[in-house]
Design an enzyme around this catalytic site. Structure first.
Site, short mmCIF file in Angstrom:
data_model
loop_
_atom_site.label_atom_id
_atom_site.label_comp_id
_atom_site.label_asym_id
_atom_site.label_seq_id
_atom_site.Cartn_x
_atom_site.Cartn_y
_atom_site.Cartn_z
CG ASP A 277 -2.21 0.84 0.90
OD1 ASP A 277 -2.16 1.71 0.00
OD2 ASP A 277 -3.23 0.66 1.58
CD GLU A 471 -6.60 5.92 2.60
OE1 GLU A 471 -6.44 6.01 1.40
OE2 GLU A 471 -5.81 5.30 3.35
C1 BGC Z 1 -5.20 3.11 0.24
C2 BGC Z 1 -5.41 2.11 -0.86
C3 BGC Z 1 -5.25 2.76 -2.19
C4 BGC Z 1 -3.93 3.48 -2.28
C5 BGC Z 1 -3.72 4.20 -3.59
C6 BGC Z 1 -3.94 3.91 0.05
O1 BGC Z 1 -3.86 4.93 0.98
O2 BGC Z 1 -5.14 2.44 1.49
O3 BGC Z 1 -6.68 1.52 -0.73
O4 BGC Z 1 -5.36 1.79 -3.20
O5 BGC Z 1 -3.84 4.43 -1.25
O6 BGC Z 1 -4.55 5.30 -3.70
C1 BGC Z 2 -3.70 9.99 -2.04
C2 BGC Z 2 -4.45 8.71 -1.84
C3 BGC Z 2 -3.76 7.87 -0.86
C4 BGC Z 2 -3.44 8.63 0.40
C5 BGC Z 2 -2.60 7.82 1.35
C6 BGC Z 2 -3.46 10.66 -0.72
O1 BGC Z 2 -2.73 11.82 -0.89
O2 BGC Z 2 -4.43 10.83 -2.88
O3 BGC Z 2 -4.60 7.99 -3.04
O4 BGC Z 2 -4.58 6.78 -0.56
O5 BGC Z 2 -2.76 9.82 0.12
O6 BGC Z 2 -2.52 8.43 2.61
#
Ligand code: BGC
Ligand code: BGC
Length: 511
Positions: A277, A471
């Site tokens: 990830d 998230e």
């Molecule tokens: C997320 C993933 C995602 C990745 C790319 C991460 O922060 O946990 O689900 O695929 O970012 O965007």
């Molecule tokens: C990105 C996401 C990723 C996340 C991880 C963001 O800046 O746009 O794709 O999941 O950072 O923390």
């Protein structure tokens, strides 16, 4: 694959194992040639990352995506061996970073349909729209088994049981990948996040929340809840799996050799490749990146979503191999898995976007599938006094509530931007518009966000609930409907109008 591998230098091999978020290719946007110079194996768009002009103005059209990715691919094809790069996006409910793409309900809604066949069709539609833009890889489906509504990623899972994740996850994988990955309308799926992402305890995650936290369970329970969906995913032929930020009984999954190599690649016979990830390996031993690289690759990770400091990553990875801290056979296994997928996708034969698919992005035919999914994902929680179904030919409906006429809130997180946002963020139909489009010509539809003026209507439809989140930002222990939302319901009710409350949310709320 073996022939190609035998001709590759160590630099070329480790380049294949490196994935970079495209805006981080350089701070100025002028280092796209690094794709060629470092032989980068993969690039991605993080949540909300879309094509930009040289002055950083967003150009979020399907054609601009195809142009951008084809341009990146041109650099990959200009490497000594002409190995195409693989581009990935989070197409988690449609090609959701793209303006105008067909947006589907999030997985929690799809799970509520109890209709894996429709999940498969939704994934097929998404695959066509993703492929049209030159992207051949989605970081989906999320087969998490979310066990707590406090988790901000609750809605990314199909439901709270392993069966829902397994059955719907397998259907999504079949829809994305089809029977032949090489078909131009099929894309590589990625089951995520392996494993136990949905089982973390409150207080063990980032900033005391639960995202990226620790799942405490004995092995039997962990396998039954969190491993089963991966057994189904592997059986369905998934060719990539993303590893979870979370830990199991205190051990980071990104460093869990037994689970990644022993169980996934050994016991379950997973033939595809494992991707980390976003910056996930950095959390193994914070501050000691060399150890993070060594521990994660030796645990079985094949590709690292770095996602930014790729020169540093490549230097450390190479050094670790020359110092024999990572074996050449481990590197060869990783690269063999990645190349195998690239060959199977037909990327060597057709590295560039198939522009004939562009007209299908957001098409009426695709939206009809999404509309069917929306319909089937609605859950009736209770129906008192026979207020539902509404009679045809009803005289007047009053619509109220902050989510009644708000496309962005209806779509939720991972829509156009990472966390999502309120308002007219893309093309679609709000609930108010849908009601207006659907009623008999003689039915009058009135609207006020506060519920004012509802008096005299035959029914009030109050659309309330959550604002978009994703998230980390979505973690909360307060599941109550807001006071403001409750006040709107109360307002309509006290005017003597029967109320239908529609909750737009990523999880169950206390009402
Ligand atoms: C997320 C993933 C995602 C990745 C790319 C991460 O922060 O946990 O689900 O695929 O970012 O965007
Ligand atoms: C990105 C996401 C990723 C996340 C991880 C963001 O800046 O746009 O794709 O999941 O950072 O923390």
């Amino acid at each position: 694959v073996n022939d190609l591998l035998s001709r590759m230098t160590l630099d070329e091999k480790i380049g294949q194992m490196c994935q970079v978020n495209f805006p981080l290719l350089s701070k100025t946007g002028s280092n796209e040639s690094d794709i060629r110079d470092y032989g980068l194996g993969s690039l991605l768009s993080g949540g909300g990352d879309c094509p930009v002009t040289t002055n950083s103005v967003k150009v979020n059209t399907a054609e601009a995506w195809a142009d951008m990715i084809d341009r990146f691919q041109g650099f990959a094809m200009a490497t000594r061996l002409g190995i195409p790069m693989l581009y990935g996006v989070d197409a988690v409910h449609g090609h959701n970073n793209l303006y105008g793409a067909t947006i589907f309900p999030h997985n929690i809604g799809l799970g509520a349909m109890h209709n894996p066949d429709l999940v498969r069709r939704a994934a097929q539609v998404t695959a066509v729209e993703v492929a049209a833009t030159g992207v051949r890889w989605t970081f989906a489906p999320c087969v998490a088994v979310p066990r707590s509504e406090y988790w901000g990623r609750f809605y990314e899972g199909f439901g709270e049981t392993a069966e829902l994740a397994a059955g719907n996850g397998a259907a999504a994988i079949e829809g994305f990948q089809g029977s032949d990955l090489a078909s131009p309308t099929n894309i590589l799926a990625c089951a995520k996040h392996f494993a136990g992402d949905g089982g973390t305890a409150w207080g063990t995650g980032r900033d005391g929340g639960m995202d990226r936290g620790n799942t405490v369970l004995d092995e039997t329970a962990f396998r039954a809840l969190h491993l089963e969906p991966y057994r189904a995913a592997v059986t369905a032929g998934v060719m990539s799996i993303m590893v979870s930020y979370s830990s199991w009984n205190g051990l980071k999954m990104h460093a869990n050799t037994n689970m990644l190599t022993g169980v996934l690649k050994g016991e379950l016979g997973f033939q595809g490749f494992l991707v980390s990830d976003w910056g996930g390996i950095d959390e193994i031993t914070p501050g000691n990146y060399t150890n993070c690289v060594i521990a994660s690759i030796n645990a079985g990770l094949d590709m690292i979503m770095v996602p930014g400091e790729y020169e540093n990553f490549l230097r450390i990875l190479k050094q670790s191999v020359t110092n024999s801290l990572i074996s050449m056979s481990r590197i060869d296994d990783a690269v063999r898995r990645i190349l195998n997928v690239k060959f199977r996708l037909g990327l060597f034969e057709r590295p560039y976007a198939d522009r004939s698919l562009l007209s299908r992005v957001g098409s009426a035919e695709h939206r009809a599938v999404a509309r069917e999914a929306v319909r089937q994902s609605c859950v009736v929680l209770k129906n008192e006094d026979g207020v539902l179904p509404l009679r045809k030919g009803i005289q007047r409906i009053h619509v109220a509530g902050k989510n009644a006429d708000d496309l962005g809130s209806q779509c939720g997180g991972w829509t156009i931007s990472w966390q999502g946002g309120a308002g007219g963020i893309t093309i679609g139909t709000t609930i108010l518009e849908a009601i207006r489009n659907t009623v008999c010509p003689t039915t009058v539809v009135t609207f006020s966000e506060s519920g004012a003026g509802a008096a005299g209507a035959d029914v009030g439809i109050v659309v309330v609930g959550e604002a978009p989140y994703a998230e980390y930002y979505g973690d909360t222990q307060d599941l109550n409907l807001s006071g403001a939302d409750a006040a709107v319901i109360q307002n309509v009710k006290t005017q003597g109008v029967p109320v239908v409350t529609v909750l737009v949310s990523g999880r169950p709320l206390v009402i």
